[in-house]
Design an enzyme around this catalytic site. Structure first.
Site, PDB file in Angstrom:
ATOM      1  N   GLY A  45      38.331 -49.087 -10.681  1.00 33.53           N
ATOM      2  CA  GLY A  45      37.587 -50.129  -9.971  1.00 33.53           C
ATOM      3  C   GLY A  45      36.086 -49.977 -10.141  1.00 33.53           C
ATOM      4  O   GLY A  45      35.420 -49.286  -9.369  1.00 33.53           O
ATOM      5  N   ASP A  70      38.983 -50.926 -15.270  1.00 33.84           N
ATOM      6  CA  ASP A  70      38.949 -52.162 -14.474  1.00 33.84           C
ATOM      7  C   ASP A  70      39.380 -53.312 -15.387  1.00 33.84           C
ATOM      8  O   ASP A  70      38.892 -53.423 -16.510  1.00 33.84           O
ATOM      9  CB  ASP A  70      37.523 -52.409 -13.933  1.00 33.84           C
ATOM     10  N   GLY A  74      38.653 -58.855 -10.861  1.00 34.46           N
ATOM     11  CA  GLY A  74      38.449 -58.835  -9.415  1.00 34.46           C
ATOM     12  C   GLY A  74      39.714 -58.536  -8.641  1.00 34.46           C
ATOM     13  O   GLY A  74      40.829 -58.714  -9.141  1.00 34.46           O
ATOM     14  N   SER A 122      44.984 -50.298 -13.755  1.00 32.30           N
ATOM     15  CA  SER A 122      45.043 -48.857 -13.549  1.00 32.30           C
ATOM     16  C   SER A 122      46.413 -48.279 -13.925  1.00 32.30           C
ATOM     17  O   SER A 122      46.509 -47.274 -14.633  1.00 32.30           O
ATOM     18  CB  SER A 122      44.722 -48.602 -12.072  1.00 32.30           C
ATOM     19  N   ASP A 139      38.961 -46.818  -6.265  1.00 38.66           N
ATOM     20  CA  ASP A 139      38.261 -47.905  -5.560  1.00 38.66           C
ATOM     21  C   ASP A 139      38.698 -49.249  -6.150  1.00 38.66           C
ATOM     22  O   ASP A 139      37.894 -50.135  -6.387  1.00 38.66           O
ATOM     23  CB  ASP A 139      36.743 -47.709  -5.697  1.00 38.66           C
ATOM     24  N   HIS A 142      42.978 -53.159  -2.859  1.00 38.67           N
ATOM     25  CA  HIS A 142      43.080 -52.594  -1.513  1.00 38.67           C
ATOM     26  C   HIS A 142      44.312 -53.059  -0.751  1.00 38.67           C
ATOM     27  O   HIS A 142      44.405 -52.844   0.463  1.00 38.67           O
ATOM     28  CB  HIS A 142      41.804 -52.894  -0.714  1.00 38.67           C
ATOM     29  N   ASP A 168      36.413 -46.623   0.846  1.00 37.32           N
ATOM     30  CA  ASP A 168      36.863 -47.569   1.885  1.00 37.32           C
ATOM     31  C   ASP A 168      37.909 -46.971   2.819  1.00 37.32           C
ATOM     32  O   ASP A 168      38.887 -47.634   3.181  1.00 37.32           O
ATOM     33  CB  ASP A 168      37.368 -48.878   1.239  1.00 37.32           C
TER      34      ASP A 168
HETATM   35  N1  SAH Z   1      33.372 -49.333  -7.336  1.00 36.80           N
HETATM   36  C1  SAH Z   1      32.742 -50.642  -7.260  1.00 36.80           C
HETATM   37  C2  SAH Z   1      33.535 -51.643  -6.454  1.00 36.80           C
HETATM   38  C3  SAH Z   1      34.936 -51.876  -6.943  1.00 36.80           C
HETATM   39  S1  SAH Z   1      35.625 -53.385  -6.320  1.00 36.80           S
HETATM   40  C4  SAH Z   1      31.305 -50.513  -6.757  1.00 36.80           C
HETATM   41  O1  SAH Z   1      30.780 -49.396  -6.693  1.00 36.80           O
HETATM   42  O2  SAH Z   1      30.705 -51.521  -6.433  1.00 36.80           O
HETATM   43  C5  SAH Z   1      37.263 -53.249  -6.903  1.00 36.80           C
HETATM   44  C6  SAH Z   1      37.431 -53.439  -8.399  1.00 36.80           C
HETATM   45  O3  SAH Z   1      38.757 -53.020  -8.707  1.00 36.80           O
HETATM   46  C7  SAH Z   1      37.306 -54.871  -8.910  1.00 36.80           C
HETATM   47  O4  SAH Z   1      36.327 -54.930  -9.917  1.00 36.80           O
HETATM   48  C8  SAH Z   1      38.695 -55.209  -9.475  1.00 36.80           C
HETATM   49  O5  SAH Z   1      38.663 -55.975 -10.671  1.00 36.80           O
HETATM   50  C9  SAH Z   1      39.273 -53.841  -9.734  1.00 36.80           C
HETATM   51  N2  SAH Z   1      40.732 -53.765  -9.654  1.00 36.80           N
HETATM   52  C10 SAH Z   1      41.531 -54.225  -8.678  1.00 36.80           C
HETATM   53  N3  SAH Z   1      42.807 -53.924  -8.920  1.00 36.80           N
HETATM   54  C11 SAH Z   1      42.825 -53.240 -10.101  1.00 36.80           C
HETATM   55  C12 SAH Z   1      43.855 -52.662 -10.905  1.00 36.80           C
HETATM   56  N4  SAH Z   1      45.126 -52.715 -10.528  1.00 36.80           N
HETATM   57  N5  SAH Z   1      43.509 -52.061 -12.052  1.00 36.80           N
HETATM   58  C13 SAH Z   1      42.206 -52.002 -12.441  1.00 36.80           C
HETATM   59  N6  SAH Z   1      41.196 -52.533 -11.722  1.00 36.80           N
HETATM   60  C14 SAH Z   1      41.500 -53.148 -10.577  1.00 36.80           C
HETATM   61 MG    MG Z   2      35.120 -49.894  -2.355  1.00 37.85          MG
END
Ligand code: SAH
Ligand code: MG
Length: 208
Positions: A45, A70, A74, A122, A139, A142, A168
């Site tokens: 993420g 990522d 989103g 992921s 991250d 969620h 979080d």
């Molecule tokens: N770490 C970042 C915030 C991450 S927000 C910061 O410091 O600002 C969450 C991110 O996780 C998003 O960009 C989303 O595209 C990614 N994401 C959500 N589910 C995912 C998955 N299953 N595999 C990879 N990326 C994922």
């Molecule tokens: Mg976060």
């Protein structure tokens, strides 16, 4: 004694969109700067690269490598109509995408040779992953399913003394979703980890 590195941000980090406090970023930097030379870290993420910069600078200091995973489409909450949607992050195909912004951030921070971007979910990348990791930062999505899948996908790759960072983590539902704290509790209850850092909603555990 491991060497001590000072955080020096090469860009104005407040200009990078994201969801991370400076104190959390500093803790991520410190954690990555304690990696052994040549170690490998994984971030799940990245969004526009805010946490990636802090982790990447720590990795750069220690000659380590950061895989920033990522799909850049989103999470649920970033989609049009949802609470954290940002309409400036729509690409030329009309789809939500943080990829261009992420790439700009990493280049501007001088991290192109430290951060390897992985455009993948992921779990899909974890399936292909071989090798042990000095640090995993979770991250990503969620929802409970997503957070549990991330934990289960990566926990087995964390080396002894390696770190698991979770973002979080909120003790009460009024402050935020309860999936990350569920993963955090699961990790501690497994007996595999002890907590070494707690700052804002970031928790860092060390594998025993
Ligand atoms: N770490 C970042 C915030 C991450 S927000 C910061 O410091 O600002 C969450 C991110 O996780 C998003 O960009 C989303 O595209 C990614 N994401 C959500 N589910 C995912 C998955 N299953 N595999 C990879 N990326 C994922
Ligand atoms: Mg976060």
């Amino acid at each position: 004694m491991p060497q001590h590195f000072e955080l020096s941000l090469p860009i104005d980090i407040d200009q990078v969109k994201g969801f991370l406090s400076h104190a959390e970023g500093e803790a991520l930097f410190r954690c990555a700067s304690e990696l052994e030379s040549g170690a490998v870290a994984v971030e799940i993420g990245s969004y526009c690269g805010k946490s990636t910069v802090y982790l990447g600078l720590g990795c750069k200091a220690t000659n380590s490598t950061l895989f920033a995973v990522d799909h850049h489409r989103g999470s649920e909450e970033h989609q049009p109509g949802e609470m954290f949607h940002d309409s400036a992050l729509i690409d030329d195909q009309g789809a939500f995408s943080t990829l261009a912004s992420f790439r700009r951030t990493i280049s501007a921070a001088g991290l192109d040779d430290t951060v390897i971007a992985v455009l993948s979910s992921s779990a899909q990348f974890a399936q292909a992953w071989r090798g042990s990791l000095g640090l995993v930062f979770i991250d990503g999505g969620h929802s409970l399913d997503a957070a549990l899948l991330d934990y289960r996908s990566w926990v087995g790759s964390i080396a002894s003394k390696g770190r698991l960072a979770i973002h979080d983590v909120y003790p009460g539902a009024e402050a935020g979703g309860q999936a990350p704290i569920t993963v955090y509790r699961l990790a501690l209850a497994s007996g595999l980890f002890k907590e070494i850092v707690a700052v804002d909603s970031l928790r860092i555990l060390e594998r025993l």
